[in-house]
Design a protein around this motif. Structure first.
Motif, mmCIF file in Angstrom:
data_model
loop_
_atom_site.group_PDB
_atom_site.id
_atom_site.type_symbol
_atom_site.label_atom_id
_atom_site.label_comp_id
_atom_site.label_asym_id
_atom_site.label_seq_id
_atom_site.Cartn_x
_atom_site.Cartn_y
_atom_site.Cartn_z
ATOM 1 N N THR A 81 -4.284 24.136 44.192
ATOM 2 C CA THR A 81 -3.264 23.265 44.771
ATOM 3 C C THR A 81 -2.888 22.157 43.799
ATOM 4 O O THR A 81 -1.700 21.893 43.558
ATOM 5 N N VAL A 82 -3.893 21.508 43.219
ATOM 6 C CA VAL A 82 -3.634 20.455 42.235
ATOM 7 C C VAL A 82 -2.870 21.019 41.036
ATOM 8 O O VAL A 82 -1.933 20.392 40.528
ATOM 9 N N GLY A 83 -3.242 22.221 40.621
ATOM 10 C CA GLY A 83 -2.555 22.852 39.496
ATOM 11 C C GLY A 83 -1.079 23.072 39.772
ATOM 12 O O GLY A 83 -0.220 22.822 38.911
ATOM 13 N N LEU A 84 -0.762 23.510 40.984
ATOM 14 C CA LEU A 84 0.638 23.742 41.342
ATOM 15 C C LEU A 84 1.397 22.419 41.443
ATOM 16 O O LEU A 84 2.536 22.310 40.974
ATOM 17 N N VAL A 85 0.784 21.423 42.048
ATOM 18 C CA VAL A 85 1.421 20.094 42.142
ATOM 19 C C VAL A 85 1.724 19.562 40.738
ATOM 20 O O VAL A 85 2.819 19.039 40.482
ATOM 21 N N ASN A 86 0.770 19.717 39.830
ATOM 22 C CA ASN A 86 0.983 19.261 38.459
ATOM 23 C C ASN A 86 2.103 20.054 37.779
ATOM 24 O O ASN A 86 2.935 19.486 37.071
ATOM 25 N N GLU A 87 2.096 21.368 37.992
ATOM 26 C CA GLU A 87 3.130 22.218 37.400
ATOM 27 C C GLU A 87 4.532 21.775 37.839
ATOM 28 O O GLU A 87 5.475 21.754 37.037
ATOM 29 N N LEU A 88 4.660 21.409 39.106
ATOM 30 C CA LEU A 88 5.953 20.991 39.641
ATOM 31 C C LEU A 88 6.235 19.508 39.403
ATOM 32 O O LEU A 88 7.268 19.000 39.838
ATOM 33 N N ARG A 89 5.307 18.840 38.741
ATOM 34 C CA ARG A 89 5.428 17.413 38.417
ATOM 35 C C ARG A 89 5.662 16.594 39.690
ATOM 36 O O ARG A 89 6.512 15.707 39.740
ATOM 37 N N ALA A 90 4.882 16.925 40.688
ATOM 38 C CA ALA A 90 5.049 16.311 42.015
ATOM 39 C C ALA A 90 3.946 15.314 42.348
ATOM 40 O O ALA A 90 3.854 14.863 43.486
ATOM 41 N N GLU A 91 3.134 14.944 41.362
ATOM 42 C CA GLU A 91 1.961 14.109 41.637
ATOM 43 C C GLU A 91 2.319 12.829 42.389
ATOM 44 O O GLU A 91 1.599 12.413 43.302
ATOM 45 N N ALA A 92 3.421 12.182 42.014
ATOM 46 C CA ALA A 92 3.781 10.894 42.624
ATOM 47 C C ALA A 92 4.222 11.039 44.072
ATOM 48 O O ALA A 92 4.213 10.060 44.827
ATOM 49 N N MET A 93 4.593 12.254 44.471
ATOM 50 C CA MET A 93 5.096 12.496 45.827
ATOM 51 C C MET A 93 4.020 12.979 46.786
ATOM 52 O O MET A 93 4.255 13.050 47.993
ATOM 53 N N VAL A 94 2.840 13.306 46.268
ATOM 54 C CA VAL A 94 1.832 14.018 47.064
ATOM 55 C C VAL A 94 0.651 13.128 47.431
ATOM 56 O O VAL A 94 0.153 12.347 46.615
#
Length: 263
Positions: free
Chosen positions: A148-161
């Motif tokens: 899950t963290v890998g996908l969030v990072n891939e989508l550059r969504a860290e600040a939104m999650v």
């Protein structure tokens, strides 16, 4: 040579625009409303559906919560229960699970689809990712967290999650992978001071836990621990939490909470 220069310049410009777009900081809605499994109830949408997420975005909730599980072929998908129409999610492939649509005709959403929807044109609603513990093993639960963290990072969504879980080890795994990640614990058996010690950002407990342990509210503030309560659907409970100045209130009734805030 001139053509090559023009092409390189165009690529650099596009790259710069993309970088700025992806690095834009969120401007989260200034309300405490977190839609539990999306804003599903009023319009009869299936829980955790894309439609419920879109409605939470339309309402400008400060957060929309959803549940992540993993199929037998390691596909991350969105579903609250460990089964989908009596099919054990961890023992079936995503292709088998997706054959049965949601009540509104949607295909059972993958986490990738859900995140992409939540990121599209949205900088005001947090994507609150609840990672469900694996019923197979603790190690598989940590694998789900890592993927899950890998996908969030891939989508550059860290600040939104924001990551939440009942499994303490899942949250510790997330922090190991990304110490800056926003995390909230759900189970209600840790003091705010313990959460701070382990680097967890918030206490996201059932409202009854806070009523039983009211001193934890002040302890959380002293330790800079975020306060969230679930699942709050009663008007009096909402008012109690607002009086206590909770950061977030997770609810199946976001419209009711908005109406109280307007008053």
């Amino acid at each position: 040579m001139k053509k090559i220069y023009v092409i390189v310049l165009a690529i650099l410009c596009c790259s710069c625009v993309t970088s700025k777009k992806n690095s834009a900081m969120p401007e989260f809605a200034e309300n405490p409303v977190v839609a539990h499994r999306g804003a599903f109830k009023k319009n009869g949408f299936p829980e955790n559906s894309i439609a419920a997420l879109k409605e939470a975005l339309r309402l400008k909730c400060t957060g929309s919560e959803f549940d992540v599980r993993m199929s037998a072929d390691d596909t991350l998908l969105i579903n609250h229960d460990p089964d989908h129409h009596k099919l054990d999610i961890e023992k079936k492939s995503y292709a088998d699970l997706a054959k049965i649509p949601l009540a509104n005709g949607e295909t059972l959403p993958t986490l990738r689809q859900y995140l992409l929807t939540g990121l599209s044109g949205n900088r005001h609603t947090r994507l609150v990712v609840e990672i469900k513990p694996s019923e197979i093993s603790k190690e598989r639960g940590k694998l789900i967290a890592a993927k899950t963290v890998g996908l969030v990072n891939e989508l550059r969504a860290e600040a939104m999650v924001v990551y939440i879980s009942f499994d303490y080890d899942i949250l510790k795994k997330i922090i190991e992978l990304n110490p800056a990640a926003q995390t909230q614990y759900l189970n209600g058996d840790k003091t705010p001071e313990q959460l701070k010690t382990d680097g967890i950002s918030g206490a996201d407990y059932h409202i009854s836990v806070f009523k039983k342990n009211p001193a934890w509210i002040e302890e959380a503030r002293q330790n800079k621990i975020i306060l969230n309560a679930w699942t709050v659907n009663d008007k009096q409970d909402m008012q109690w939490l607002l009086e206590k100045k909770f950061d977030f209130i997770t609810t199946n009734e976001p419209e009711l909470l908005f109406s109280i805030l307007k008053q």
